[in-house]
Design a protein around this motif. Structure first.
Motif, PDB file in Angstrom:
ATOM      1  N   ILE A 221       0.865  -1.180   0.000  1.00  0.00           N
ATOM      2  CA  ILE A 221       0.000   0.000   0.000  1.00  0.00           C
ATOM      3  C   ILE A 221       0.902   1.231   0.000  1.00  0.00           C
ATOM      4  CG2 ILE A 221      -1.841   1.228   1.188  1.00  0.00           C
ATOM      5  CD1 ILE A 221      -2.484  -1.456   2.591  1.00  0.00           C
ATOM      6  N   ARG A 222       0.825   2.010  -1.058  1.00  0.00           N
ATOM      7  CA  ARG A 222       1.724   3.165  -1.206  1.00  0.00           C
ATOM      8  C   ARG A 222       1.016   4.456  -0.804  1.00  0.00           C
ATOM      9  NH1 ARG A 222       6.263   1.440  -3.541  1.00  0.00           N
ATOM     10  NH2 ARG A 222       6.168  -0.471  -4.795  1.00  0.00           N
ATOM     11  N   HIS A 223       1.762   5.310  -0.130  1.00  0.00           N
ATOM     12  CA  HIS A 223       1.265   6.612   0.296  1.00  0.00           C
ATOM     13  C   HIS A 223       2.260   7.674  -0.161  1.00  0.00           C
ATOM     14  CE1 HIS A 223      -1.442   4.552   3.217  1.00  0.00           C
ATOM     15  NE2 HIS A 223      -0.424   3.714   3.329  1.00  0.00           N
ATOM     16  N   ARG A 224       1.757   8.801  -0.604  1.00  0.00           N
ATOM     17  CA  ARG A 224       2.598   9.940  -0.950  1.00  0.00           C
ATOM     18  C   ARG A 224       2.490  10.988   0.143  1.00  0.00           C
ATOM     19  NH1 ARG A 224       5.829   7.435  -4.222  1.00  0.00           N
ATOM     20  NH2 ARG A 224       4.823   6.625  -6.095  1.00  0.00           N
ATOM     21  N   HIS A 225       3.615  11.581   0.504  1.00  0.00           N
ATOM     22  CA  HIS A 225       3.638  12.624   1.530  1.00  0.00           C
ATOM     23  C   HIS A 225       4.182  13.913   0.937  1.00  0.00           C
ATOM     24  CE1 HIS A 225       2.931   9.266   4.082  1.00  0.00           C
ATOM     25  NE2 HIS A 225       4.178   8.833   4.096  1.00  0.00           N
ATOM     26  N   GLU A 226       3.792  15.009   1.532  1.00  0.00           N
ATOM     27  CA  GLU A 226       4.375  16.295   1.134  1.00  0.00           C
ATOM     28  C   GLU A 226       5.868  16.280   1.469  1.00  0.00           C
ATOM     29  OE1 GLU A 226       4.036  21.088   2.161  1.00  0.00           O
ATOM     30  OE2 GLU A 226       2.758  19.629   3.197  1.00  0.00           O
ATOM     31  N   LEU A 227       6.681  16.613   0.481  1.00  0.00           N
ATOM     32  CA  LEU A 227       8.127  16.596   0.697  1.00  0.00           C
ATOM     33  C   LEU A 227       8.536  17.868   1.434  1.00  0.00           C
ATOM     34  CD1 LEU A 227      10.750  15.087   0.201  1.00  0.00           C
ATOM     35  CD2 LEU A 227      10.988  16.321  -1.953  1.00  0.00           C
ATOM     36  N   LYS A 228       9.083  17.685   2.642  1.00  0.00           N
ATOM     37  CA  LYS A 228       9.473  18.831   3.460  1.00  0.00           C
ATOM     38  C   LYS A 228      10.891  18.636   3.985  1.00  0.00           C
ATOM     39  CE  LYS A 228       6.677  20.721   6.334  1.00  0.00           C
ATOM     40  NZ  LYS A 228       5.758  21.000   7.465  1.00  0.00           N
ATOM     41  N   ARG A 229      11.590  19.743   4.121  1.00  0.00           N
ATOM     42  CA  ARG A 229      12.891  19.725   4.791  1.00  0.00           C
ATOM     43  C   ARG A 229      12.696  20.269   6.203  1.00  0.00           C
ATOM     44  NH1 ARG A 229      18.633  21.519   2.283  1.00  0.00           N
ATOM     45  NH2 ARG A 229      17.883  19.995   0.791  1.00  0.00           N
ATOM     46  N   ASP A 264      10.546   2.955   5.657  1.00  0.00           N
ATOM     47  CA  ASP A 264      10.639   4.285   5.045  1.00  0.00           C
ATOM     48  C   ASP A 264      12.058   4.819   5.200  1.00  0.00           C
ATOM     49  OD1 ASP A 264       7.979   4.173   4.494  1.00  0.00           O
ATOM     50  OD2 ASP A 264       7.357   5.664   5.974  1.00  0.00           O
ATOM     51  N   HIS A 265      12.404   5.793   4.379  1.00  0.00           N
ATOM     52  CA  HIS A 265      13.709   6.426   4.587  1.00  0.00           C
ATOM     53  C   HIS A 265      13.581   7.935   4.488  1.00  0.00           C
ATOM     54  CE1 HIS A 265      13.712   5.914   0.117  1.00  0.00           C
ATOM     55  NE2 HIS A 265      14.242   7.121   0.159  1.00  0.00           N
ATOM     56  N   ILE A 266      14.414   8.602   5.267  1.00  0.00           N
ATOM     57  CA  ILE A 266      14.553  10.044   5.221  1.00  0.00           C
ATOM     58  C   ILE A 266      15.950  10.364   4.726  1.00  0.00           C
ATOM     59  CG2 ILE A 266      12.867  10.571   7.021  1.00  0.00           C
ATOM     60  CD1 ILE A 266      15.154  10.675   9.041  1.00  0.00           C
ATOM     61  N   LYS A 267      16.115  11.562   4.180  1.00  0.00           N
ATOM     62  CA  LYS A 267      17.425  12.035   3.747  1.00  0.00           C
ATOM     63  C   LYS A 267      18.066  12.833   4.872  1.00  0.00           C
ATOM     64  CE  LYS A 267      16.716  10.750  -0.580  1.00  0.00           C
ATOM     65  NZ  LYS A 267      17.447   9.617  -1.188  1.00  0.00           N
ATOM     66  N   LEU A 268      19.315  12.520   5.174  1.00  0.00           N
ATOM     67  CA  LEU A 268      20.094  13.318   6.113  1.00  0.00           C
ATOM     68  C   LEU A 268      21.108  14.114   5.303  1.00  0.00           C
ATOM     69  CD1 LEU A 268      20.847  10.726   8.957  1.00  0.00           C
ATOM     70  CD2 LEU A 268      18.732  11.980   8.460  1.00  0.00           C
ATOM     71  N   PHE A 269      21.211  15.409   5.576  1.00  0.00           N
ATOM     72  CA  PHE A 269      22.067  16.297   4.797  1.00  0.00           C
ATOM     73  C   PHE A 269      23.306  16.679   5.597  1.00  0.00           C
ATOM     74  CE2 PHE A 269      17.697  16.893   3.438  1.00  0.00           C
ATOM     75  CZ  PHE A 269      17.793  16.769   2.061  1.00  0.00           C
ATOM     76  N   PHE A 270      24.450  16.569   4.922  1.00  0.00           N
ATOM     77  CA  PHE A 270      25.734  16.899   5.555  1.00  0.00           C
ATOM     78  C   PHE A 270      26.531  17.803   4.621  1.00  0.00           C
ATOM     79  CE2 PHE A 270      24.405  12.649   6.831  1.00  0.00           C
ATOM     80  CZ  PHE A 270      24.344  12.787   8.205  1.00  0.00           C
ATOM     81  N   GLY A 271      27.163  18.836   5.182  1.00  0.00           N
ATOM     82  CA  GLY A 271      27.987  19.726   4.376  1.00  0.00           C
ATOM     83  C   GLY A 271      27.159  20.767   3.648  1.00  0.00           C
ATOM     84  N   GLU A 272      27.858  21.610   2.896  1.00  0.00           N
ATOM     85  CA  GLU A 272      27.228  22.704   2.172  1.00  0.00           C
ATOM     86  C   GLU A 272      27.751  22.768   0.747  1.00  0.00           C
ATOM     87  OE1 GLU A 272      24.832  24.499   3.344  1.00  0.00           O
ATOM     88  OE2 GLU A 272      24.918  23.848   5.447  1.00  0.00           O
ATOM     89  N   GLY A 273      26.958  23.376  -0.151  1.00  0.00           N
ATOM     90  CA  GLY A 273      27.390  23.621  -1.516  1.00  0.00           C
ATOM     91  C   GLY A 273      27.832  22.367  -2.240  1.00  0.00           C
ATOM     92  N   THR A 317      22.813  20.313  15.412  1.00  0.00           N
ATOM     93  CA  THR A 317      21.675  20.358  14.500  1.00  0.00           C
ATOM     94  C   THR A 317      21.897  19.447  13.300  1.00  0.00           C
ATOM     95  OG1 THR A 317      22.576  22.283  13.331  1.00  0.00           O
ATOM     96  CG2 THR A 317      21.068  22.708  15.166  1.00  0.00           C
ATOM     97  N   LEU A 318      20.789  19.014  12.720  1.00  0.00           N
ATOM     98  CA  LEU A 318      20.816  18.143  11.542  1.00  0.00           C
ATOM     99  C   LEU A 318      19.606  18.456  10.683  1.00  0.00           C
ATOM    100  CD1 LEU A 318      22.000  15.621  10.048  1.00  0.00           C
ATOM    101  CD2 LEU A 318      20.400  14.247  11.410  1.00  0.00           C
ATOM    102  N   ASP A 319      19.824  18.637   9.384  1.00  0.00           N
ATOM    103  CA  ASP A 319      18.722  18.844   8.447  1.00  0.00           C
ATOM    104  C   ASP A 319      18.331  17.516   7.825  1.00  0.00           C
ATOM    105  OD1 ASP A 319      18.712  21.536   8.947  1.00  0.00           O
ATOM    106  OD2 ASP A 319      19.820  22.096   7.139  1.00  0.00           O
ATOM    107  N   ILE A 320      17.023  17.298   7.705  1.00  0.00           N
ATOM    108  CA  ILE A 320      16.520  16.077   7.085  1.00  0.00           C
ATOM    109  C   ILE A 320      15.474  16.441   6.040  1.00  0.00           C
ATOM    110  CG2 ILE A 320      16.886  14.824   9.255  1.00  0.00           C
ATOM    111  CD1 ILE A 320      13.758  14.638   9.431  1.00  0.00           C
ATOM    112  N   GLY A 321      15.195  15.514   5.141  1.00  0.00           N
ATOM    113  CA  GLY A 321      14.125  15.670   4.162  1.00  0.00           C
ATOM    114  C   GLY A 321      13.298  14.400   4.091  1.00  0.00           C
ATOM    115  N   GLY A 322      12.003  14.551   3.858  1.00  0.00           N
ATOM    116  CA  GLY A 322      11.146  13.393   3.681  1.00  0.00           C
ATOM    117  C   GLY A 322      10.571  12.880   4.988  1.00  0.00           C
ATOM    118  N   PRO A 323      10.019  11.654   4.938  1.00  0.00           N
ATOM    119  CA  PRO A 323      10.009  10.772   3.779  1.00  0.00           C
ATOM    120  C   PRO A 323       9.061  11.258   2.673  1.00  0.00           C
ATOM    121  CG  PRO A 323       8.758   9.795   5.568  1.00  0.00           C
ATOM    122  CD  PRO A 323       9.387  11.030   6.113  1.00  0.00           C
ATOM    123  N   ARG A 324       9.452  10.977   1.429  1.00  0.00           N
ATOM    124  CA  ARG A 324       8.630  11.352   0.288  1.00  0.00           C
ATOM    125  C   ARG A 324       7.347  10.531   0.248  1.00  0.00           C
ATOM    126  NH1 ARG A 324       9.708  13.599  -4.484  1.00  0.00           N
ATOM    127  NH2 ARG A 324      11.960  13.501  -4.184  1.00  0.00           N
ATOM    128  N   GLY A 325       7.457   9.276   0.671  1.00  0.00           N
ATOM    129  CA  GLY A 325       6.299   8.393   0.653  1.00  0.00           C
ATOM    130  C   GLY A 325       6.538   7.200   1.548  1.00  0.00           C
TER     131      GLY A 325
END
Length: 462
Positions: A221-229, A264-273, A317-325
């Motif tokens: 069963i698939r669900h779509r979520h609003e993609l947020k950071r 499910d998976h979320i994105k973890l962001f490291f570094g800049e540029g 601090t840590l920035d994350i994104g998702g989960p997309r679905g």
């Protein structure tokens, strides 16, 4: 700002968007010019598993790819798989569409394309590409939300789509090492032609029961979520076992966090540029009322996520994104078998703990030693099996495969879930599908990491 400027602003925005569309089309605005059709085959659906109305207009697939590599660098097959997942397997662009798009994005200065040691091409967005994506954010968001037009395959019953996918998977497995065997290829082709003739000639009697081998239920069963950071803060962190860090993160941004699937998976962001890197991690648990999220980090020698987790302290601090679905396994099974290594343990632990009374769950997990075993609390009937092997042998097939061969599975209808190093997961998948004849729709396997390629994964295992 004056009233005149306010009135001009929409026209300027539309002019800017049209320039962006022209640049992505690569045709100076000359839509449909013969010989310059944007993504090859998109007009008639060739190059993708979709027929009828065109899913993407000229250049739109390029913009979608640009948006996807902005989230993290991706290989072509990862983009194919994610687009396929977005449209529930009904549409999938071919490599003949994706890799020319990579080339175009690179030549336009929007992306850099690198080839890894295994020969796979990976695209990474550039600053110029990010600026272009920002200028065309509205169009990119629309593409992310686009739905499949209702065409002939778009209306196909899901059991038919699944059966077609089973046939393709069986052909890939059967021909993996025998593509040069002309006799075998012809024999398989004749079997397919015979099946086609049977489908045309035979119709089931009214009210005839379905083939019991063909699952009528919706398995995933698939669900779509609003993609947020979201920007989170470390509340507490510590070693759960010698090779696993458990971290509790908090933020008011978590008030609307949603994760419905245990893997499910979320994105973890490291570094800049240009130094920014992203990694996929499983939400081990979360509490929207408490505004908290728990993430487990398997400790190994490579990667920015491990390095950050080892050094993280309360207040960081840590920035994350998702989960997309989310992809939920439908609650239609008598038992579950969850197999994986330490990278899969957060998903295995979460799924085991979420199962209710009356369900049987068998877990088979490879960890470095007895001290790395975790006590999982669940209402389900749980049988835990642990395999001990050094961290240096995490990519070895034998430890988990040998243990899997010795498992005695429960009676009834079961679901098998596998996640480990890609080659290990592939060998386990083959074992259950081929040696044990487990139904393919009742199995999900993923390569959470690839030995020798830090940061890579192979979720499709094609």
């Amino acid at each position: 700002m004056t009233q005149d400027n306010e009135e001009l602003r929409p026209a300027r925005r539309e002019k800017s968007r049209e320039k962006g569309r022209e640049k992505l089309r690569g045709d100076g605005g000359r839509k449909g010019r013969k010989g310059d059709r944007g993504e090859k085959g998109e007009k008639s659906g060739k190059g993708g598993r979709h027929r009828g109305r065109r899913l993407f207009e000229y250049g739109e697939l390029r913009l979608l790819i640009l948006a996807m590599i902005a989230e993290q660098p991706r290989h072509g097959y990862e983009i194919i798989k994610e687009i396929e997942d977005r449209f529930d397997g009904i549409y999938s662009p071919s490599p003949g569409v994706i890799y020319p798009a990579f080339t175009w994005l690179e030549e336009s200065g929007f992306a850099t394309v690198e080839t890894d040691t295994s020969g796979r091409k990976s695209a990474r967005i550039t600053e110029q590409g990010q600026a272009f994506l920002t200028a065309n954010a509205e169009a990119a968001d629309e593409l992310r939300q686009r739905q499949m037009p209702r065409g002939r395959r778009g209306n196909a019953p899901k059991p038919i789509v699944r059966a077609m996918d089973e046939i393709k998977a069986a052909l890939r497995d059967r021909l993996a090492d025998d593509t040069a065997d002309a006799a075998l290829v012809e024999a398989l082709a004749e079997r397919l032609r015979a099946a086609a003739r049977d489908l045309l000639a035979v119709a089931p009697a009214p009210g005839a029961p379905a083939d019991p081998a063909e699952p009528a239920e919706q398995v995933i069963i698939r669900h779509r979520h609003e993609l947020k950071r979201r920007s989170l803060t470390v509340r507490e962190t510590g070693y759960l076992t010698p090779h696993m860090i458990r971290m509790v993160l908090e933020s008011d941004d978590l008030a609307d966090f949603v994760s419905l699937g245990a893997d499910d998976h979320i994105k973890l962001f490291f570094g800049e540029g240009d130094d920014r890197q992203m990694r996929d991690y499983t939400p081990r648990s979360y509490d929207t009322a408490d505004r908290s999220l728990v993430v487990d980090f398997a400790v190994h020698d490579a990667g920015p996520a491990t390095a950050w987790a080892v050094g993280a302290r309360a207040g960081d601090t840590l920035d994350i994104g998702g989960p997309r679905g989310s992809a939920e396994i439908a609650p239609i099974f008598d038992w579950y078998l969850l197999v994986g290594d330490e990278t899969a343990l957060p998903a295995i632990g979460r799924k085991t703990e979420e199962l209710g009374a009356g369900t049987q769950v068998v877990t088979l997990v490879a960890v470095p030693g007895a001290e790395d075993e975790q006590a999982l609390v669940t209402q389900a009937d749980h049988q835990a099996h642990w395999v001990h092997r050094p961290v240096a042998e995490a990519g070895a097939i034998a430890p988990l495969l040998d243990a899997a061969r010795g498992l005695e599975l429960p009676e009834g209808k079961g679901f098998v879930w596998i996640a480990a190093e890609a080659q290990v997961a592939r060998a386990l998948k083959t074992h259950f599908l081929t040696d044990r004849n487990h139904p393919a729709p009742y199995l999900k396997a993923a390569g959470y990491w690839i030995a020798g390629n830090a940061g890579d994964s192979d979720k499709a295992l094609d």
